[in-house]
Motif scaffolding. Structure first.
Motif, PDB file in Angstrom:
ATOM      1  N   ALA A  17       0.845  -1.195   0.000  1.00 32.05           N
ATOM      2  CA  ALA A  17       0.000   0.000   0.000  1.00 32.05           C
ATOM      3  C   ALA A  17       0.881   1.245   0.000  1.00 32.05           C
ATOM      4  O   ALA A  17       2.053   1.195   0.346  1.00 32.05           O
ATOM      5  CB  ALA A  17      -0.899  -0.009   1.235  1.00 32.05           C
ATOM      6  N   GLY A  18       0.309   2.376  -0.379  1.00 30.65           N
ATOM      7  CA  GLY A  18       1.017   3.651  -0.320  1.00 30.65           C
ATOM      8  C   GLY A  18       1.752   3.984  -1.600  1.00 30.65           C
ATOM      9  O   GLY A  18       1.759   3.220  -2.560  1.00 30.65           O
ATOM     10  N   GLN A  19       2.350   5.144  -1.637  1.00 34.59           N
ATOM     11  CA  GLN A  19       3.136   5.648  -2.764  1.00 34.59           C
ATOM     12  C   GLN A  19       2.381   5.573  -4.090  1.00 34.59           C
ATOM     13  O   GLN A  19       2.932   5.192  -5.115  1.00 34.59           O
ATOM     14  CB  GLN A  19       4.467   4.913  -2.871  1.00 34.59           C
ATOM     15  N   GLY A  20       1.093   5.881  -4.084  1.00 34.14           N
ATOM     16  CA  GLY A  20       0.292   5.881  -5.305  1.00 34.14           C
ATOM     17  C   GLY A  20      -0.190   4.508  -5.742  1.00 34.14           C
ATOM     18  O   GLY A  20      -0.753   4.361  -6.817  1.00 34.14           O
ATOM     19  N   SER A  21       0.010   3.476  -4.926  1.00 39.45           N
ATOM     20  CA  SER A  21      -0.423   2.125  -5.279  1.00 39.45           C
ATOM     21  C   SER A  21      -1.935   1.994  -5.129  1.00 39.45           C
ATOM     22  O   SER A  21      -2.530   2.596  -4.251  1.00 39.45           O
ATOM     23  CB  SER A  21       0.266   1.112  -4.367  1.00 39.45           C
ATOM     24  N   GLU A  22      -2.556   1.192  -5.991  1.00 37.92           N
ATOM     25  CA  GLU A  22      -3.998   0.921  -5.894  1.00 37.92           C
ATOM     26  C   GLU A  22      -4.329  -0.005  -4.725  1.00 37.92           C
ATOM     27  O   GLU A  22      -5.487  -0.178  -4.389  1.00 37.92           O
ATOM     28  CB  GLU A  22      -4.505   0.268  -7.176  1.00 37.92           C
ATOM     29  N   VAL A  23      -3.323  -0.602  -4.119  1.00 33.92           N
ATOM     30  CA  VAL A  23      -3.538  -1.560  -3.034  1.00 33.92           C
ATOM     31  C   VAL A  23      -3.899  -0.798  -1.752  1.00 33.92           C
ATOM     32  O   VAL A  23      -3.175   0.102  -1.337  1.00 33.92           O
ATOM     33  CB  VAL A  23      -2.276  -2.423  -2.822  1.00 33.92           C
ATOM     34  N   VAL A  38      -1.831 -12.451 -11.120  1.00 37.13           N
ATOM     35  CA  VAL A  38      -1.891 -11.487 -12.213  1.00 37.13           C
ATOM     36  C   VAL A  38      -2.300 -10.137 -11.644  1.00 37.13           C
ATOM     37  O   VAL A  38      -3.216 -10.049 -10.830  1.00 37.13           O
ATOM     38  CB  VAL A  38      -2.907 -11.933 -13.293  1.00 37.13           C
ATOM     39  N   HIS A  39      -1.605  -9.089 -12.073  1.00 38.32           N
ATOM     40  CA  HIS A  39      -1.964  -7.740 -11.630  1.00 38.32           C
ATOM     41  C   HIS A  39      -1.571  -6.735 -12.699  1.00 38.32           C
ATOM     42  O   HIS A  39      -0.810  -7.033 -13.606  1.00 38.32           O
ATOM     43  CB  HIS A  39      -1.272  -7.400 -10.306  1.00 38.32           C
ATOM     44  N   ARG A  40      -2.131  -5.522 -12.553  1.00 40.72           N
ATOM     45  CA  ARG A  40      -1.778  -4.438 -13.470  1.00 40.72           C
ATOM     46  C   ARG A  40      -0.374  -3.954 -13.194  1.00 40.72           C
ATOM     47  O   ARG A  40       0.066  -3.940 -12.049  1.00 40.72           O
ATOM     48  CB  ARG A  40      -2.732  -3.263 -13.306  1.00 40.72           C
ATOM     49  N   GLN A  41       0.304  -3.529 -14.215  1.00 41.95           N
ATOM     50  CA  GLN A  41       1.654  -2.994 -14.074  1.00 41.95           C
ATOM     51  C   GLN A  41       1.565  -1.473 -13.982  1.00 41.95           C
ATOM     52  O   GLN A  41       0.805  -0.854 -14.691  1.00 41.95           O
ATOM     53  CB  GLN A  41       2.488  -3.406 -15.296  1.00 41.95           C
ATOM     54  N   GLY A  42       2.325  -0.897 -13.096  1.00 40.85           N
ATOM     55  CA  GLY A  42       2.397   0.556 -13.013  1.00 40.85           C
ATOM     56  C   GLY A  42       1.576   1.157 -11.900  1.00 40.85           C
ATOM     57  O   GLY A  42       2.006   2.098 -11.252  1.00 40.85           O
ATOM     58  N   SER A  43       0.390   0.628 -11.642  1.00 40.57           N
ATOM     59  CA  SER A  43      -0.470   1.209 -10.613  1.00 40.57           C
ATOM     60  C   SER A  43      -0.537   0.354  -9.345  1.00 40.57           C
ATOM     61  O   SER A  43      -1.236   0.700  -8.406  1.00 40.57           O
ATOM     62  CB  SER A  43      -1.878   1.422 -11.163  1.00 40.57           C
ATOM     63  N   VAL A  44       0.167  -0.763  -9.330  1.00 38.89           N
ATOM     64  CA  VAL A  44       0.187  -1.655  -8.175  1.00 38.89           C
ATOM     65  C   VAL A  44       1.637  -1.808  -7.712  1.00 38.89           C
ATOM     66  O   VAL A  44       2.468  -2.371  -8.429  1.00 38.89           O
ATOM     67  CB  VAL A  44      -0.413  -3.040  -8.518  1.00 38.89           C
ATOM     68  N   LEU A  45       1.938  -1.285  -6.533  1.00 36.95           N
ATOM     69  CA  LEU A  45       3.287  -1.406  -5.985  1.00 36.95           C
ATOM     70  C   LEU A  45       3.462  -2.829  -5.467  1.00 36.95           C
ATOM     71  O   LEU A  45       2.655  -3.309  -4.668  1.00 36.95           O
ATOM     72  CB  LEU A  45       3.474  -0.393  -4.858  1.00 36.95           C
ATOM     73  N   HIS A  46       4.500  -3.530  -5.942  1.00 32.81           N
ATOM     74  CA  HIS A  46       4.690  -4.928  -5.565  1.00 32.81           C
ATOM     75  C   HIS A  46       6.173  -5.277  -5.538  1.00 32.81           C
ATOM     76  O   HIS A  46       6.997  -4.567  -6.099  1.00 32.81           O
ATOM     77  CB  HIS A  46       3.943  -5.855  -6.524  1.00 32.81           C
ATOM     78  N   ALA A  47       6.479  -6.366  -4.866  1.00 30.87           N
ATOM     79  CA  ALA A  47       7.853  -6.858  -4.773  1.00 30.87           C
ATOM     80  C   ALA A  47       7.819  -8.371  -4.656  1.00 30.87           C
ATOM     81  O   ALA A  47       6.876  -8.942  -4.123  1.00 30.87           O
ATOM     82  CB  ALA A  47       8.544  -6.262  -3.546  1.00 30.87           C
TER      83      ALA A  47
END
Length: 83
Positions: A17-23, A38-47
């Protein structure tokens, strides 16, 4: 090796969550053997989590499309005022 032992050694995907993430809230997902996340690229902060054994496959793809052209203006001959 049992299926649950294989899954336990392959790192989870962490959605943050955070930093402009949709989560809305952070969560870690570890899909079962033979499954995918599967998730969107660019709008979902992930690692990606640490992989202790085995192989974690990552695939990325983009869908490209063109917007439909603007419709041609039509004559307003079929309007019925007051209807």
């Amino acid at each position: 090796i049992h299926h649950s032992e294989i899954v336990a050694t392959i790192g989870a995907t962490h959605y943050l969550a955070g930093q402009g993430s949709e989560v809305a809230r952070s969560v870690a997902l570890r899909p079962g053997l033979g499954r995918a996340t599967v998730h969107r690229q660019g709008s979902v902060l992930h690692a990606g989590g640490r992989v202790d054994a085995g192989t974690k496959w990552i695939m990325q793809f983009f869908l490209l499309y063109a917007s439909p052209p603007e419709p041609e203006p039509r004559a307003l001959t079929n309007l019925r005022w007051g209807a």
